[in-house]
Design an enzyme around this catalytic site. Structure first.
Site, PDB file in Angstrom:
ATOM      1  N   ASP A 183      -8.068   5.773  -2.128  1.00 41.54           N
ATOM      2  CA  ASP A 183      -7.178   4.443  -1.817  1.00 41.54           C
ATOM      3  C   ASP A 183      -6.867   3.852  -3.135  1.00 41.54           C
ATOM      4  O   ASP A 183      -7.473   3.098  -3.723  1.00 41.54           O
ATOM      5  CB  ASP A 183      -7.874   3.686  -0.632  1.00 41.54           C
ATOM      6  CG  ASP A 183      -6.788   2.559  -0.370  1.00 41.54           C
ATOM      7  OD1 ASP A 183      -5.773   2.481  -0.743  1.00 41.54           O
ATOM      8  OD2 ASP A 183      -7.360   1.894   0.587  1.00 41.54           O
ATOM      9  N   CYS A 209       0.765  -1.219   0.120  1.00 41.75           N
ATOM     10  CA  CYS A 209      -0.057   0.092  -0.089  1.00 41.75           C
ATOM     11  C   CYS A 209       0.795   1.188   0.010  1.00 41.75           C
ATOM     12  O   CYS A 209       0.483   2.265  -0.683  1.00 41.75           O
ATOM     13  CB  CYS A 209      -0.903   0.064   1.235  1.00 41.75           C
ATOM     14  SG  CYS A 209      -0.111  -0.078   2.849  1.00 41.75           S
ATOM     15  N   HIS A 234      -1.937   0.527   7.239  1.00 43.53           N
ATOM     16  CA  HIS A 234      -2.095   0.989   5.630  1.00 43.53           C
ATOM     17  C   HIS A 234      -1.653   2.444   5.411  1.00 43.53           C
ATOM     18  O   HIS A 234      -1.628   3.218   6.183  1.00 43.53           O
ATOM     19  CB  HIS A 234      -3.816   0.845   5.708  1.00 43.53           C
ATOM     20  CG  HIS A 234      -4.097   0.504   4.205  1.00 43.53           C
ATOM     21  ND1 HIS A 234      -3.748  -0.294   3.110  1.00 43.53           N
ATOM     22  CD2 HIS A 234      -5.257   1.603   3.729  1.00 43.53           C
ATOM     23  CE1 HIS A 234      -4.129   0.176   1.987  1.00 43.53           C
ATOM     24  NE2 HIS A 234      -5.162   1.130   2.080  1.00 43.53           N
TER      25      HIS A 234
END
Length: 664
Positions: free
Chosen positions: A467, A407, A451
């Site tokens: 995202d 991520c 994250h």
């Protein structure tokens, strides 16, 4: 050494057992030489007791102390701090064995042991640790009992049974003090080393950092919602905001520390929840956007994160309310936008060129963002914990060469391209999702839920979160890391025995969730019972609470507890009823009023004869009562206590009126 001051064998035995039990919880953070020090000291002490060795002289004791201090310095790099202080204390607890000559020395060792038990909570305050601490405390109490001159001094098991009974008797008082005694901050503290490793997010981020966190199953925090728990895909827990990039790492600038809180507008329905956060040795808290909290010494920073004045060095419970649809900073400061456009010079030229191309093709920020998200979704990007190494131009290598990452790779690359296209953007680091526990109706968030995502600024909309990881691995957001990595089997690969790896076994998973629910309750209701929670609890049950109420509660509750304890100890309801003996005691009290006191070991007949000599005018009544008592008590004649009471009444009438009246 006199027999009175000698240390009994049973006490020495329980002291050695207690030392083992006290040291066990510290093994995870003690150097190995402490174990050798204890084994040597215990063996030496046993030989002293067997008169096969002598006590160490002053030079030997001084040498041992210096050696222990040197060992602490070499193993911890310092003689101060939390780790070094505890190691020094344990070393003193061990070496005191060799200096223990008298019972007074043994008492010092016992009390030092109680203190070492408490220091274990600096490293582990779980419920298991609390339950385990009953073992060393009981052993220390048994050693304390063994020091006394009693018939238990040579009986090990009755000694420990008595110690256990004392522990049980102390529980009501302990609970009373826990509920009513005012909560105070620590009266002292030990400095924590600056280089002490902690598990969790740091104030800067490179792609590999979050990948490393995702290999850890350590708990970060638990959250319970007031109402329905939001879907996993909506749980984005903000911790930090990174607005500075040096070509390799993202970090937060000092500007956020001093800038005033950002302006934002509440929109949509609020979400209220409580969080029990694990110690992180950092100042930031976890919350959904945009959050407010009433926690003392906590404020909302200019980048919308919550931050305390002091680091979170122990479990922390706090309430928060968030507005996920809030309008965030519709009119930011010039400095805030400038920092959200900062890029290092002469790095990642291909990414800069691509950004300019996207800007020409998609002049509107929202369109450009959608184009980038589509690019991540349609091109062969991969989500992995094992990305290839990146060169000096890390963004270029990721976007155009490896196309594999975690991520942090996607969030960092997207933020870079947006900035290069003239769109203010920054990286947000925190946690996403969490495992729902139906047993306690809460979400548990672990380190592998770490994250990173992106937020960019758009005129009229303020800061907007996106995202990019969702475009590559939607299962990471909707289901969790385990499903996202199912293809490469890297989920918790360094922890083969973690129960989290076997969630497909329903019975094992249910046991794990049930145990976690118990620990959550322990943290909320025991560790979280601080001053604010104590005040709320007492006000809920007692109404308005002040210092006088607390004192009265402590005194009244303490009296009640001691009364109940006395009843439990003496058990008056179990005493056999003896009406004859009660009448005789009244007879004895009556004679005491007239100067005739029963001597120790004196029988009823002799006592009555002596009373008759001292009170000749009442001799006949005294003898009549004594004969009636002997006949009923010892001769087995059937008669009721009423006959004795008649004899006693006749005696009372024959005595002088004033003293008899006083006795009545």
């Amino acid at each position: 050494m006199s027999q009175v001051s000698a240390i009994p064998r049973i006490s020495l035995t329980w002291l050695l057992v207690a030392q083992v039990l006290v040291i066990i919880p510290h093994l995870s953070h003690l150097p190995l030489w402490i174990i050798g020090l204890w084994l040597g000291s215990a063996a030496w002490r046993v030989q002293i007791f067997r008169m096969r060795a002598r006590y160490p002289n002053a030079w030997a004791k001084g040498g041992l102390m210096l050696a222990a201090a040197l060992g602490v310095f070499l193993s911890r790099g310092s003689l101060i701090g939390l780790d070094a202080g505890v190691v020094l204390l344990v070393a003193a607890f061990v070496l005191k064995l060799l200096e223990m000559h008298t019972r007074r020395d043994a008492l010092v060792l016992v009390f030092l042991g109680f203190f070492v038990v408490v220091t274990a909570y600096l490293f582990d305050d779980s419920m298991l640790m609390a339950l385990y601490s009953f073992l060393p405390v009981t052993a220390l109490l048994a050693a304390l009992i063994g020091l006394q001159q009693s018939n238990l001094a040579t009986q090990p098991w009755p000694t420990v049974r008595l110690a256990g009974g004392m522990m049980l008797q102390a529980l009501p008082v302990m609970l009373l003090l826990f509920v009513f005694f005012p909560r105070m901050g620590p009266l002292w503290s030990l400095p924590v080393p600056n280089d002490k490793a902690t598990t969790g997010l740091s104030d800067s981020m490179a792609p590999a950092d979050i990948a490393d966190l995702s290999r850890s199953a350590a708990l970060a925090f638990r959250a319970s919602f007031n109402g329905e728990t939001p879907p996993r895909s909506e749980l984005y827990w903000r911790a930090l905001t990174f607005d500075r990039f040096d070509g390799r790492r993202w970090s937060q600038s000092d500007y956020a520390e001093f800038a005033p809180a950002a302006q934002w507008q509440k929109q949509g329905e609020p979400v209220s929840y409580s969080i029990v956060m694990q110690p992180s040795s950092q100042r930031w808290l976890f919350a959904l956007d945009v959050a407010e909290t009433t926690l003392e010494q906590t404020r909302q920073m200019s980048d919308f994160r919550l931050q305390r004045r002091q680091p979170v060095d122990r479990s922390l419970i706090y309430q928060a309310t968030s507005w996920p649809k809030a309008l965030r900073e519709p009119q930011p400061s010039t400095e805030s936008l400038r920092r959200a456009l900062q890029l290092p010079e002469q790095v990642d030229p291909r990414s800069r060129a691509w950004a300019q191309q996207l800007k020409r093709d998609y002049p509107q920020p929202e369109q450009l963002v959608e184009a980038m998200l589509s690019h991540f979704n349609q091109q062969p990007f991969a989500y992995t914990l094992r990305p290839p190494a990146l060169g000096p131009n890390s963004i270029d290598d990721f976007l155009f060469e490896t196309r594999s990452g975690f991520c942090a790779h996607y969030a960092g690359a997207m933020t870079f391209v947006l900035r290069a296209a003239g769109i203010p953007a920054r990286v947000v680091a925190g946690y996403q999702g969490g495992e729902y526990n139906p047993a306690g109706n809460y979400v548990q968030v672990r380190q592998f839920d770490a994250h990173a995502w992106v937020e960019y600024w758009q005129s009229g909309r303020g800061w907007v979160s996106v995202d990019p990881t969702f475009q590559v691995a939607p299962e990471r957001i909707e289901s969790g890391l385990e499903d996202a990595l199912s293809g490469e089997q890297t989920f918790l690969e360094d922890s083969p025995f973690s129960p989290l790896r076997y969630r497909n076994l329903s019975w094992l998973n249910e046991l794990r969730l049930a145990w976690d629910n118990i620990n959550y309750g322990w943290q909320r209701w025991v560790l979280g019972y601080q001053s604010q929670q104590q005040l709320e609890f007492l006000q809920r049950w007692l109404g308005r609470v002040d210092a006088q109420t607390l004192v009265m509660g402590l005194v009244g509750g303490g009296g009640l507890m001691l009364g109940l304890l006395a009843l439990w100890l003496f058990k008056p309801w179990q005493r056999a009823r003896d009406p004859q003996q009660r009448v005789f005691q009244r007879f004895e009290r009556l004679l005491v009023r007239h100067g005739v006191t029963r001597q120790q070991g004196e029988g009823p007949r002799d006592y009555a004869a002596r009373a008759a000599l001292q009170l000749p005018a009442q001799a006949q009544a005294i003898q009549a009562f004594a004969l009636a008592f002997e006949a009923q008590r010892y001769a087995g004649q059937a008669a009721s206590a009423a006959e004795l009471r008649l004899c006693l009444r006749a005696l009372r009438r024959s005595l002088p009126w004033r003293l008899t009246r006083l006795e009545s």
